[in-house]
Motif scaffolding. Structure first.
Motif, PDB file in Angstrom:
ATOM      1  N   THR A  60       2.851 -11.257   2.834  1.00 52.64           N
ATOM      2  CA  THR A  60       2.127 -10.742   1.672  1.00 52.64           C
ATOM      3  C   THR A  60       0.628 -10.849   1.872  1.00 52.64           C
ATOM      4  O   THR A  60      -0.121  -9.891   1.621  1.00 52.64           O
ATOM      5  CB  THR A  60       2.547 -11.499   0.399  1.00 52.64           C
ATOM      6  N   ALA A  61       0.165 -12.001   2.339  1.00 53.67           N
ATOM      7  CA  ALA A  61      -1.269 -12.190   2.560  1.00 53.67           C
ATOM      8  C   ALA A  61      -1.796 -11.197   3.591  1.00 53.67           C
ATOM      9  O   ALA A  61      -2.879 -10.615   3.421  1.00 53.67           O
ATOM     10  CB  ALA A  61      -1.553 -13.623   2.994  1.00 53.67           C
ATOM     11  N   SER A  62      -1.040 -10.979   4.651  1.00 56.78           N
ATOM     12  CA  SER A  62      -1.460 -10.041   5.698  1.00 56.78           C
ATOM     13  C   SER A  62      -1.577  -8.627   5.158  1.00 56.78           C
ATOM     14  O   SER A  62      -2.508  -7.882   5.507  1.00 56.78           O
ATOM     15  CB  SER A  62      -0.475 -10.081   6.862  1.00 56.78           C
ATOM     16  N   ALA A  63      -0.630  -8.232   4.310  1.00 58.40           N
ATOM     17  CA  ALA A  63      -0.670  -6.888   3.737  1.00 58.40           C
ATOM     18  C   ALA A  63      -1.897  -6.702   2.851  1.00 58.40           C
ATOM     19  O   ALA A  63      -2.525  -5.631   2.847  1.00 58.40           O
ATOM     20  CB  ALA A  63       0.608  -6.631   2.941  1.00 58.40           C
ATOM     21  N   ILE A  64      -2.254  -7.738   2.102  1.00 60.09           N
ATOM     22  CA  ILE A  64      -3.445  -7.668   1.256  1.00 60.09           C
ATOM     23  C   ILE A  64      -4.699  -7.516   2.115  1.00 60.09           C
ATOM     24  O   ILE A  64      -5.559  -6.668   1.846  1.00 60.09           O
ATOM     25  CB  ILE A  64      -3.547  -8.924   0.374  1.00 60.09           C
ATOM     26  N   LEU A  65      -4.808  -8.323   3.153  1.00 54.79           N
ATOM     27  CA  LEU A  65      -5.971  -8.264   4.030  1.00 54.79           C
ATOM     28  C   LEU A  65      -6.095  -6.891   4.699  1.00 54.79           C
ATOM     29  O   LEU A  65      -7.189  -6.312   4.767  1.00 54.79           O
ATOM     30  CB  LEU A  65      -5.880  -9.356   5.094  1.00 54.79           C
ATOM     31  N   LYS A  66      -4.983  -6.375   5.182  1.00 55.27           N
ATOM     32  CA  LYS A  66      -4.993  -5.077   5.855  1.00 55.27           C
ATOM     33  C   LYS A  66      -5.453  -3.981   4.909  1.00 55.27           C
ATOM     34  O   LYS A  66      -6.282  -3.117   5.283  1.00 55.27           O
ATOM     35  CB  LYS A  66      -3.596  -4.778   6.391  1.00 55.27           C
ATOM     36  N   LEU A  67      -4.937  -3.991   3.691  1.00 56.60           N
ATOM     37  CA  LEU A  67      -5.312  -2.959   2.730  1.00 56.60           C
ATOM     38  C   LEU A  67      -6.794  -3.055   2.367  1.00 56.60           C
ATOM     39  O   LEU A  67      -7.486  -2.032   2.274  1.00 56.60           O
ATOM     40  CB  LEU A  67      -4.451  -3.070   1.475  1.00 56.60           C
ATOM     41  N   CYS A  68      -7.285  -4.285   2.143  1.00 62.89           N
ATOM     42  CA  CYS A  68      -8.695  -4.456   1.786  1.00 62.89           C
ATOM     43  C   CYS A  68      -9.603  -3.914   2.887  1.00 62.89           C
ATOM     44  O   CYS A  68     -10.657  -3.325   2.613  1.00 62.89           O
ATOM     45  CB  CYS A  68      -9.001  -5.923   1.497  1.00 62.89           C
ATOM     46  N   ARG A  69      -9.211  -4.094   4.137  1.00 61.31           N
ATOM     47  CA  ARG A  69      -9.983  -3.543   5.249  1.00 61.31           C
ATOM     48  C   ARG A  69      -9.915  -2.017   5.248  1.00 61.31           C
ATOM     49  O   ARG A  69     -10.918  -1.332   5.453  1.00 61.31           O
ATOM     50  CB  ARG A  69      -9.466  -4.083   6.586  1.00 61.31           C
ATOM     51  N   GLN A  70      -8.733  -1.483   4.990  1.00 60.38           N
ATOM     52  CA  GLN A  70      -8.547  -0.027   5.026  1.00 60.38           C
ATOM     53  C   GLN A  70      -9.389   0.689   3.969  1.00 60.38           C
ATOM     54  O   GLN A  70      -9.942   1.762   4.234  1.00 60.38           O
ATOM     55  CB  GLN A  70      -7.073   0.318   4.845  1.00 60.38           C
ATOM     56  N   VAL A  71      -9.468   0.124   2.765  1.00 57.06           N
ATOM     57  CA  VAL A  71     -10.195   0.792   1.681  1.00 57.06           C
ATOM     58  C   VAL A  71     -11.662   0.380   1.636  1.00 57.06           C
ATOM     59  O   VAL A  71     -12.429   0.888   0.817  1.00 57.06           O
ATOM     60  CB  VAL A  71      -9.527   0.531   0.315  1.00 57.06           C
ATOM     61  N   GLY A  72     -12.060  -0.560   2.502  1.00 59.92           N
ATOM     62  CA  GLY A  72     -13.447  -1.000   2.532  1.00 59.92           C
ATOM     63  C   GLY A  72     -13.859  -1.788   1.303  1.00 59.92           C
ATOM     64  O   GLY A  72     -15.008  -1.699   0.836  1.00 59.92           O
TER      65      GLY A  72
END
Length: 359
Positions: A60-72
């Protein structure tokens, strides 16, 4: 509820910044809400077919981090700060230079506190620059746990008043159904902290004071339903108490649109969002002193009454007052509608913009 809030934030920023609503899981193990297909804003669900219990912390934490990077993302607001996956994601984002904020409505008096647990909990707040809370007890607790008082904005618990009124299909009280045709309403999960047996006892006491008692509609579901139905039968109230089951948002709005007052008797209630729904429909609220909503939305004797959660006699007395005195009820309806504005989603958007202003 969060959809309402995100839509209000999108409107307030007027496309000057990109606003993304992130739903971690598409299912809930607590509520039977129907998921809306079109949220009306940019919404991303990370795990559409899962709930909070089905994932590992790291996943879950990894998915949050990945998304935050993707959307800037530069400013990230988190619910559920007490969950390890949220703490981990917020900590790593903060260490990477992002600005992280928490959203919470807990109060110090929600439960018995211990020094060890409070110290441990304060560590979970270290990633956050600030937070969104509710005024009075909730904001005080956030400060107690270490959030900079200058970076706490309110309110958090808010709903779209216009949407509630639209879904109800009637005008807010005192317009709408006649005073004589209205019933008392409870909207709650059937769990111990909602204190429903006490409310049923209070209703039985109220029924003893009048030859024509109003009906009580109980909207909700949960494991305690057999016990509550048995309680109603033992008190001889089967023809007066109506179990409506779990209602979706439109059903709640419509039930409140036909009501005389909302009853919220909880022993433990961090806020009580249904108070906003009731006030949107112009209803007085009878609620226990533990409910966080009383801090800003309810003034006893003005737009409702506040009682102790172990006081069925007091609740019955207030029910009788509203049942008999139409002039009092009408005055309280006017005050309820005025106070409802404090719980509208536009106030939440203002709080967000206080923490993340734009020129």
């Amino acid at each position: 509820m969060h959809d309402d809030r995100v839509r209000a934030v999108v409107r307030s920023y007027r496309e000057r910044v990109r606003v993304v609503g992130v739903e971690l899981f598409g299912k809930s193990s607590t509520y039977d809400w129907v998921v809306t297909e079109d949220a009306g804003f940019e919404k991303i669900t990370l795990f559409p077919e899962q709930d909070f219990t089905s994932n590992s912390i790291l996943k879950t934490a990894s998915a949050i981090l990945k998304l935050c990077r993707q959307v800037g993302a530069q400013h990230i607001f988190f619910c559920n700060y007490e969950k390890p996956e949220i703490f981990l994601a917020a900590l790593l984002l903060r260490l990477s230079g992002k600005k992280t904020y928490m959203m919470a409505n807990s109060k110090y008096d929600d439960k018995t506190r211990s020094l060890f647990k409070e110290v441990a909990k304060s560590l979970f707040l270290t990633p956050y620059l600030g937070g969104i809370s509710n005024e009075a007890r909730s904001a005080d607790y956030m400060r107690f746990l270490g959030i900079d008082p200058r970076k706490i904005a309110s309110p958090y618990n808010t709903l779209s008043l216009s949407e509630i009124r639209r879904l109800s299909a009637v005008e807010p009280a005192p317009a709408g159904p006649l005073f004589t045709d209205r019933h008392f309403t409870i909207v709650a999960r059937f769990v111990p902290e909602k204190n429903l047996p006490m409310a049923i006892e209070a209703y039985a006491r109220y029924c003893q004071t009048t030859s024509t008692p109003r009906k009580l509609q109980i909207c909700g579901s949960g494991n305690l339903e057999p016990m509550l139905r048995a309680c109603v039968s033992e008190l001889g109230l089967d023809d007066k108490v109506v179990f409506r089951g779990f209602l979706q948002r439109d059903g709640v709005a419509q039930a409140l649109g036909q009501s005389l007052a909302l009853i919220l008797p909880s022993i433990d209630e961090t806020f009580g969002n249904v108070v906003i729904e009731a006030q949107a429909m112009g209803l007085p609220v009878l609620l226990s002193e533990t409910c966080g909503a009383r801090d800003t939305l309810v003034r006893s004797g003005v737009n409702g009454f506040v009682f102790e959660p172990d006081n069925p006699e007091g609740l019955a007395f207030f029910m009788g007052l509203l049942d008999r005195d139409e002039a009092l009820w009408r005055r309280m309806c006017g005050s309820a509608s005025a106070y409802a504005e404090k719980g509208d989603v536009d106030r939440f958007a203002e709080a967000i913009m206080t923490l993340v202003p734009v020129s």
